[in-house]
Design a protein around this motif. Structure first.
Motif, mmCIF file in Angstrom:
data_model
loop_
_atom_site.group_PDB
_atom_site.id
_atom_site.type_symbol
_atom_site.label_atom_id
_atom_site.label_comp_id
_atom_site.label_asym_id
_atom_site.label_seq_id
_atom_site.Cartn_x
_atom_site.Cartn_y
_atom_site.Cartn_z
ATOM 1 N N LEU A 64 0.820 -1.217 0.000
ATOM 2 C CA LEU A 64 0.000 0.000 0.000
ATOM 3 C C LEU A 64 0.861 1.276 0.000
ATOM 4 N N ILE A 77 3.453 -5.170 10.169
ATOM 5 C CA ILE A 77 2.202 -4.418 10.399
ATOM 6 C C ILE A 77 2.375 -3.022 9.795
ATOM 7 N N ASP A 79 -0.254 -0.480 9.783
ATOM 8 C CA ASP A 79 -1.180 0.546 10.252
ATOM 9 C C ASP A 79 -0.702 1.014 11.630
ATOM 10 N N HIS A 81 -2.132 2.385 14.183
ATOM 11 C CA HIS A 81 -2.950 2.001 15.348
ATOM 12 C C HIS A 81 -2.701 0.543 15.701
ATOM 13 N N ALA A 82 -2.658 -0.310 14.674
ATOM 14 C CA ALA A 82 -2.428 -1.743 14.913
ATOM 15 C C ALA A 82 -1.008 -1.981 15.444
ATOM 16 N N HIS A 113 -10.232 4.076 16.547
ATOM 17 C CA HIS A 113 -11.022 4.080 15.303
ATOM 18 C C HIS A 113 -11.570 5.472 14.999
ATOM 19 N N SER A 116 -8.683 6.947 13.248
ATOM 20 C CA SER A 116 -8.579 6.385 11.891
ATOM 21 C C SER A 116 -9.624 6.947 10.938
ATOM 22 N N SER A 117 -10.863 6.954 11.414
ATOM 23 C CA SER A 117 -11.972 7.192 10.489
ATOM 24 C C SER A 117 -12.335 8.666 10.355
ATOM 25 N N PRO A 121 -8.495 11.229 8.204
ATOM 26 C CA PRO A 121 -8.973 11.716 6.897
ATOM 27 C C PRO A 121 -9.101 13.242 6.852
ATOM 28 N N GLN B 110 -5.318 -4.433 11.894
ATOM 29 C CA GLN B 110 -4.860 -3.694 10.710
ATOM 30 C C GLN B 110 -5.964 -3.634 9.644
ATOM 31 N N LEU B 112 -9.177 -3.925 10.187
ATOM 32 C CA LEU B 112 -10.282 -3.099 10.696
ATOM 33 C C LEU B 112 -9.952 -1.605 10.556
ATOM 34 N N HIS B 113 -8.688 -1.255 10.768
ATOM 35 C CA HIS B 113 -8.321 0.156 10.594
ATOM 36 C C HIS B 113 -8.290 0.542 9.114
ATOM 37 N N SER B 116 -11.850 1.341 8.585
ATOM 38 C CA SER B 116 -12.169 2.640 9.206
ATOM 39 C C SER B 116 -11.635 3.822 8.414
ATOM 40 N N SER B 117 -10.352 3.712 8.053
ATOM 41 C CA SER B 117 -9.658 4.901 7.533
ATOM 42 C C SER B 117 -9.787 5.063 6.028
ATOM 43 N N ILE B 118 -9.956 3.982 5.304
ATOM 44 C CA ILE B 118 -9.986 4.078 3.836
ATOM 45 C C ILE B 118 -11.366 3.709 3.274
ATOM 46 N N PRO B 121 -14.633 5.943 4.727
ATOM 47 C CA PRO B 121 -14.709 7.314 4.184
ATOM 48 C C PRO B 121 -15.034 7.334 2.685
ATOM 49 N N ASP B 152 -6.408 -2.599 -3.651
ATOM 50 C CA ASP B 152 -5.735 -2.895 -2.369
ATOM 51 C C ASP B 152 -6.201 -4.248 -1.817
ATOM 52 N N CYS B 155 -4.924 -7.240 -3.596
ATOM 53 C CA CYS B 155 -3.532 -7.433 -3.179
ATOM 54 C C CYS B 155 -3.461 -8.151 -1.819
ATOM 55 N N MET B 156 -4.315 -7.745 -0.879
ATOM 56 C CA MET B 156 -4.311 -8.375 0.455
ATOM 57 C C MET B 156 -4.734 -9.841 0.398
#
Lengths: 233, 233
Positions: A64, A77, A79, A81-82, A113, A116-117, A121, B110, B112-113, B116-118, B121, B152, B155-156
């Motif tokens: 990413l 890892i 992210d 937060h993670a 979260h 994150s959310s 952004p 990771q 879950l975030h 949340s973040s991508i 939104p 993404d 890819c995961m």
């Protein structure tokens, strides 16, 4: 790409590596978590302006192409937060930064979260046009959104000294990285948000904030100041 | 405001309540997590079009005025990801949905975030102008962003059947709620994203998807179809 050990002479964990850029709030959150736990790992500075996060080595680690990237032996890892919750869960037995009971942890997870959310952004929406698209001001909608975030956070601090309760947890560390950065672009109104501005003042005095957040925050602030007209409070 | 018990006759937990709207992917993620664990709690349907999430009772529970809202005795959690991890950590001893070791959990966190973040939104950026602002199409930038999300996720899923590895975890449940919803607005190209489209096909067959996601997804799909021109694949 430069390599460095941690800022503090804490517990050495040479099997862990963090690839980071100080200017990024997400990277600074992980750096503060490390310093708060007194953990010393290998750190590699990545120059995003030179595209060092897009080398084949970095893409292999994180397709990413974001920072931070963290590696503990075979575990990767990507992210922030993670990474923070992993470090606290794996290397901080006391549960001080991340409660071990599901209820206590859920409160921290909820804050993370929200970061994150909502906060991240909004940070990107305000900062990226300035850093990457020659915009020289924070746009009115972005100012309003950031003000809305301050209002939410003020509400969360009702009858609390710290977001997690009686002491600083990962909630405070993660919010400190983003809120101190938003505060550069849209200064927090102390009259309107007294609890939030007191909290930011209080956490700015914590040792991990001084060792792990301040330098990158100054770098971000200088960069934004060169590129945009920012209204100072 | 209507009250209902769970969709399945699972383990009764009358001390827990979920306030939700089926059309919201965030609410459907929690509903799938509950059904996947065979947990039956009190559920209250909130009509967001009538502003029922903004009553004083709801604001007292969640000043941010979002759904879902979850309550377990005195504990209130208002973020869907934090609700899912709380439920799995508190009521699912096996670690099937949420690994108990910090490394395994960090992978789910990771994902879950990322949601949340991508993903979330981008869902809001595509859907809200249609639902709330009389826009009658998904805007080109939003289509491109959603396509980037599919890329993404493809890819995961490299060398994986499920996002968490060998079986479905909370990663898959949370992604199922948002990706199935994005797929209504921007259909997944099966040629371009074969792994993602196979995964969505596979998870759509899971019992919890059928019992907890399908009805709300149809409701969202019907609503979007009435308001916008959506290109079907």
């Amino acid at each position: 790409m430069g390599s460095a050990t941690s800022r503090l002479s804490g517990t050495g964990m040479e099997h862990c590596t963090l690839w980071k850029a100080d200017r990024s709030p997400a990277c600074r959150a992980v750096m503060m978590a490390l310093d708060s736990m007194n953990l010393s790992i290998t750190e590699v500075d990545i120059n995003m302006d030179k595209g060092e996060h897009r080398t084949q080595e970095m893409i292999n680690l994180n397709p990413l192409q974001t920072l931070p990237v963290f590696k503990d032996r075979e575990l990767v890892i990507c992210d922030s937060h993670a990474i923070c919750t992993y470090l606290a869960g794996r290397y901080c037995d006391s549960g001080r930064l991340l409660p071990q009971d599901p209820g206590g942890r859920s409160i921290v997870d909820q804050h993370l979260h929200y970061n994150s959310s909502i906060i991240y952004p909004r940070f990107k929406a305000a900062a990226y046009p300035i850093i990457y698209e020659s915009c020289n001001f924070v746009m009115p909608q972005q100012i309003a959104d950031i003000d809305g975030t301050y209002s939410d956070l003020e509400c969360m601090l009702y009858k609390r000294t710290w977001f997690g309760g009686s002491w600083a947890t990962l909630s405070d560390i993660v919010f400190a990285s983003t809120v101190s950065t938003l505060n550069v672009m849209v200064p927090i109104d102390k009259e309107k948000y007294p609890r939030l501005s007191s909290w930011l003042y209080r956490i700015s005095d914590e040792l991990y904030f001084v060792t792990a957040n301040r330098k990158g925050l100054c770098e971000f602030s200088r960069r934004i100041g060169e590129l945009a007209q920012i209204q100072q409070s």
